[in-house]
Write an enzyme that holds these catalytic residues in place. Structure first.
Site, PDB file in Angstrom:
ATOM      1  CG  ASN A   1       1.991  -2.775  -5.470  1.00 46.68           C
ATOM      2  OD1 ASN A   1       1.361  -1.927  -6.076  1.00 46.68           O
ATOM      3  ND2 ASN A   1       2.135  -2.759  -4.160  1.00 46.68           N
ATOM      4  CB  SER A   2       3.596  -8.820  -8.261  1.00 46.55           C
ATOM      5  OG  SER A   2       4.407  -8.819  -7.104  1.00 46.55           O
TER       6      SER A   2
ATOM      7  CD  GLN B   1       8.304  -8.702  -7.979  1.00 42.91           C
ATOM      8  OE1 GLN B   1       8.423  -9.653  -7.201  1.00 42.91           O
ATOM      9  NE2 GLN B   1       7.158  -8.100  -8.204  1.00 42.91           N
TER      10      GLN B   1
ATOM     11  CG  ASP C   1      -4.682   2.496   1.078  1.00 40.43           C
ATOM     12  OD1 ASP C   1      -5.767   1.897   0.983  1.00 40.43           O
ATOM     13  OD2 ASP C   1      -3.600   1.966   0.796  1.00 40.43           O
TER      14      ASP C   1
ATOM     15  CD  GLU D   1       6.959  -4.327  -9.023  1.00 40.15           C
ATOM     16  OE1 GLU D   1       6.997  -3.542  -8.058  1.00 40.15           O
ATOM     17  OE2 GLU D   1       7.470  -5.473  -8.993  1.00 40.15           O
TER      18      GLU D   1
ATOM     19  CG  HIS E   1      -2.001  -1.021   1.180  1.00 38.86           C
ATOM     20  ND1 HIS E   1      -3.297  -0.724   0.835  1.00 38.86           N
ATOM     21  CD2 HIS E   1      -1.969  -2.356   1.409  1.00 38.86           C
ATOM     22  CE1 HIS E   1      -4.023  -1.825   0.873  1.00 38.86           C
ATOM     23  NE2 HIS E   1      -3.243  -2.833   1.218  1.00 38.86           N
TER      24      HIS E   1
ATOM     25  CG  HIS F   1       1.646 -13.057  -4.542  1.00 36.07           C
ATOM     26  ND1 HIS F   1       2.690 -12.471  -5.223  1.00 36.07           N
ATOM     27  CD2 HIS F   1       1.238 -12.128  -3.638  1.00 36.07           C
ATOM     28  CE1 HIS F   1       2.909 -11.259  -4.743  1.00 36.07           C
ATOM     29  NE2 HIS F   1       2.037 -11.014  -3.795  1.00 36.07           N
TER      30      HIS F   1
ATOM     31  CB  THR G   1      -3.351   0.347  -3.360  1.00 36.34           C
ATOM     32  OG1 THR G   1      -4.175  -0.332  -2.408  1.00 36.34           O
ATOM     33  CG2 THR G   1      -2.873   1.655  -2.761  1.00 36.34           C
TER      34      THR G   1
ATOM     35  CG  ASP H   1      -5.859  -7.932  -4.853  1.00 30.81           C
ATOM     36  OD1 ASP H   1      -5.173  -8.594  -4.056  1.00 30.81           O
ATOM     37  OD2 ASP H   1      -5.390  -6.998  -5.526  1.00 30.81           O
ATOM     38  CD  GLN H   2      -2.481 -12.552  -3.520  1.00 36.51           C
ATOM     39  OE1 GLN H   2      -2.335 -13.776  -3.444  1.00 36.51           O
ATOM     40  NE2 GLN H   2      -2.009 -11.733  -2.580  1.00 36.51           N
TER      41      GLN H   2
END
Length: 464
Positions: free
Chosen positions: A363-364, A344, A120, A367, A22, A359, A142, A383-384
């Site tokens: 953010n991943s 990363q 946030d 990216e 976050h 996962h 986010t 949320d994944q």
């Protein structure tokens, strides 16, 4: 020049929820604001601010980013110090607004008054404080717009829970593909399993109709239909991806990392190892800063990597490494590298990286879209699962690994997914799509791009 001077007089507070996933995007957005003349002050919790070891973040492109902490009630240990999730969330909902109000008053007394509060969504109490002081209130999401749309529909009673009942078994919201129950956020799918986090995500929408702006950490092309639907209700602007400028438009010359890491990366070791590997030959595996995999899942992952015969770079946080099979690191030392933490962005940007086993934390996902790397999605919770659905079926940059009846992704499934992304018949399509999204992400942040224009519009409003 006059506009720049005027802009520096506009002071905004940026209030993140205390978690790396976050804080980093809101910190990155603060850098963008600073580059455009706005003066941002980041307000992490006192415990987190201690790890930052600084009171200001200097920038080459605008006002420094001040760090002025507020309290969550657990100043010595943060979330880990709390007796329970409920205790922590209750405490931050009391201490957060109280200390935020005190900070706004103190800044005014110092002759540095605040014009807007950017908060946030997990901290809706910040909007109440902003309105109490007559300030501009700005909600910063986010997570993806699709995920937030699902939460909104649940909060407003437009999706009935639990999902597995006499009604329709799929979930449908405007602009989002029809979702199976296992593809919606786990707080919704497994209603009742996360009572306090469920309340937290629902509270994002408790006072949303009072906000002046809603900023979304995506670029417009990612979720066009959902953004258009949301824009009918609120002043919604996409301002992402909030990835350091070095990897996108390069307009902020010193912006090469997030400036905040809870773990120390093994940067030199990773770079030297990757430099020794052929192009697109490495499987990169990371499950982020918070996910805790079972020992059984570690065993399945370990077997699949060993059996793939591909080079691999696996980030396993030090406290999790005891779950690895005994002898695994030594036995696979010629094939792979296991590190406690890594940069990363550097790994995804390296030409040796061929695929990202992730996962699907948002953010991943941002990216990997921004750096054009195909994905094997292994979602864990929150949320994944929804992000993984988009990876496979909407953005089409990879495949999802399915779990068995015990909730474990077995080695056979992982081997099949890795093989498909690394060398299967769809490999070129995944690479082509990943390259397309990389191009669109960069274009959004270039001068005059969709996100850049939205940030300019927001800055003009704040300067007013």
């Amino acid at each position: 020049m006059e506009d720049a001077k005027q802009g520096q007089k506009a002071h905004v507070l940026v209030v993140p929820f205390p978690g790396q996933g976050h804080i980093n995007p809101m910190f990155q957005f603060s850098k963008r604001l600073a580059s455009k003349g706005i003066k941002p002050t980041l307000t992490p919790t006192i415990y987190i601010s201690k790890s930052m070891q600084t009171h200001t973040i200097p920038t080459q492109y605008g006002p420094p980013i001040q760090i002025r902490p507020i309290s969550d009630g657990y100043d010595d240990g943060g979330y880990a110090q709390a007796e329970s999730t409920k205790a922590y969330l209750d405490s931050i909902a009391i201490e957060g607004p109280k200390t935020l109000a005190q900070l706004i008053q103190k800044l005014a007394e110092e002759g540095d008054p605040v014009k807007a509060v950017i908060y946030d969504g997990f901290a809706p109490w910040a909007l109440d404080v902003a309105k109490k002081f007559g300030l501009v209130g700005v909600l910063f999401f986010t997570q993806s717009c699709s995920v937030n749309s699902i939460y909104y529909h649940v909060q407003r009673g437009l999706i009935e829970l639990p999902l597995l009942g006499p009604g329709p078994s799929t979930v449908s919201v405007p602009g989002v593909p029809e979702l199976q129950p296992w593809e919606v956020p786990s707080f919704v799918e497994n209603y009742g399993s996360y009572p306090f986090w469920f309340d937290a995500v629902m509270e994002q929408f408790s006072n949303i109709d009072q906000v002046d702006w809603v900023l979304c950490n995506i670029f417009y092309d990612m979720e066009i239909e959902v953004v258009d639907w949301m824009s009918k209700m609120w002043k919604v602007k996409t301002i992402g991806p909030t990835v350091p400028s070095y990897y996108l438009d390069k307009r902020l010359e010193d912006d090469k990392d997030y400036s905040l890491q809870f773990f120390k990366p093994n940067t030199v070791l990773c770079k030297n190892w990757l430099d020794s590997k052929p192009k697109e030959s490495v499987i990169y595996i990371s499950f982020g800063s918070a996910a805790e995999l079972s020992e059984e899942q570690f065993k399945e992952l370990s077997c699949s990597l060993r059996n793939s015969h591909n080079n691999f770079l696996w980030v396993v946080r030090e406290k999790e490494q005891t779950k690895l099979p005994k002898g695994f690191i030594d036995e696979t030392s010629k094939q792979g590298l296991v590190v406690g933490w890594a940069s990363q962005l550097d790994i995804l940007a390296h030409e040796a990286t061929g695929c990202f086993v992730t996962h699907c934390g948002f953010n991943s996902v941002l990216e990997t879209l921004s750096l054009g790397v195909p994905v094997v999605a292994v979602p864990q919770w929150t949320d994944q699962g929804t992000n993984a659905k988009f990876v496979e079926d909407v953005w089409r940059i990879g495949v999802r690994a399915k779990v068995d009846e015990k909730g474990i992704v077995r080695k056979e499934m992982l081997e099949e997914c890795i093989k498909e992304v690394m060398e299967g018949e769809n490999r070129e399509e995944f690479k082509k799509n990943a390259a397309k999204w990389k191009k669109l992400a960069k274009e959004a942040m270039y001068e005059g791009g969709s996100s850049d224009k939205n940030i300019d519009e927001f800055v003009a409003y704040v300067i007013g």
